[in-house]
Scaffold this motif. Sequence first.
Motif, short mmCIF file in Angstrom:
data_model
loop_
_atom_site.label_atom_id
_atom_site.label_comp_id
_atom_site.label_asym_id
_atom_site.label_seq_id
_atom_site.Cartn_x
_atom_site.Cartn_y
_atom_site.Cartn_z
N ASN A 13 -3.57 7.14 -7.47
CA ASN A 13 -2.79 7.05 -6.15
C ASN A 13 -2.79 8.16 -5.39
O ASN A 13 -3.42 9.15 -5.62
CB ASN A 13 -1.40 6.79 -6.61
CG ASN A 13 -0.97 5.64 -7.31
OD1 ASN A 13 -1.61 4.61 -7.22
ND2 ASN A 13 0.06 5.50 -8.22
N ASN A 44 -0.30 3.40 -2.78
CA ASN A 44 -0.85 2.79 -4.00
C ASN A 44 -2.69 2.62 -3.81
O ASN A 44 -2.81 1.94 -2.96
CB ASN A 44 -0.26 1.24 -4.35
CG ASN A 44 -0.82 0.69 -5.35
OD1 ASN A 44 -1.41 1.33 -6.36
ND2 ASN A 44 -0.64 -0.59 -5.58
N SER A 51 0.70 -1.32 0.20
CA SER A 51 0.07 -0.12 -0.02
C SER A 51 0.84 1.11 0.07
O SER A 51 0.50 2.22 -0.57
CB SER A 51 -1.04 -0.06 1.35
OG SER A 51 -1.90 -0.99 1.21
N MET A 86 3.82 3.09 -1.18
CA MET A 86 4.86 3.12 -2.30
C MET A 86 6.15 3.80 -1.78
O MET A 86 7.28 3.63 -2.34
CB MET A 86 4.11 3.76 -3.61
CG MET A 86 2.89 3.12 -4.12
SD MET A 86 1.93 4.03 -5.23
CE MET A 86 3.16 3.72 -6.59
#
Length: 332
Positions: free
Chosen positions: A71, A66, A49, A51
Amino acid sequence: MRLAKEEFTAGTGNVRTLHQEGKVNQLTYELDRYQWNVLGIAEMRWLDSVMECEPISSQVIRIRMNAHPRNVSIVQVYDPTSDCSDEEVDEVYDVLKSTMDKIPEKYIRIIQGDWNAKIGTDAYKDWEGTIGKFGVGETNERGTRLLEFCKINNPVITNTFGADTGSDHNLLMMTMKLKLRKVRRQPNCRLKYNLERLRDADCQEKFEIKIGCRFGALLELEENDDVQHLTSEFSKIMNETAMEVLGKARTKKQPWMTQDILDACDRRTKGFEGNNSKKAFDTVKQLGRKKNIGQSVIEDKNGNLLTEKKEKSRKVGPVCEGVIQLPNSDLS
């Protein structure tokens, strides 16, 4: 943390997963029990989750997550208190502005934190659209600074729309419902030139002369010029010269009338020659006939061909039994 005067405990461990219910509580319990300051964790399995997490400064940190369909970038801010100078406050806003500019526009951007600012109900009249009706008290100088930043950069101060907890710090809860705009892809605008004109000797010579004259200007550029600038100038010269000498290429449309269609028309015409209706009928029938898909041939025990579908399904079992005989074997 002063390492010279305090104990510092660092550790590492493979937790296999933190995605199962209760695993996070178990981990925090172990951290508290062993009093670890830093723990390196392997195999968290949190579905990637997060990034990226980037500390920008002591007051600003950014996390990129993510998500679907877009995003999300969240920027957490702590604005200095009123005891700090205006220069320090301006520095935080400059860092925040620079951070927001680096986030792609297609991302969902959320700015949150403690701004040490007060925005009152008196500001709604002048700042409608940036704030809601539920301010607290009267707007102070830091509140005006926050309003100016939001007005210029388009965020909305959401805690002026909601809950009151009896504190000078209001509870903020945000529920998002996205309504995405339809993104229209730009058509392929690649310009094609009429290269067929280069087959003509005069046109080719003219093109070479033009290019040679234009490239002479590139030789006068400084040696320390940026490579990107040189590349841009080269591309500009090539495109402008090609447009001037060669022009645009004309798009050739594929004809719908193919040679196969014309041949079929000829065969149909021949079928009508001599007023022979039977020949004409047979020709049209043959031209419109669909290709038969090959079918398997099945014979019965006596060697007769099976033509009906139902008859084939009834006979396929007995035929297989008569052809394939499995030897008896003891499987025990």
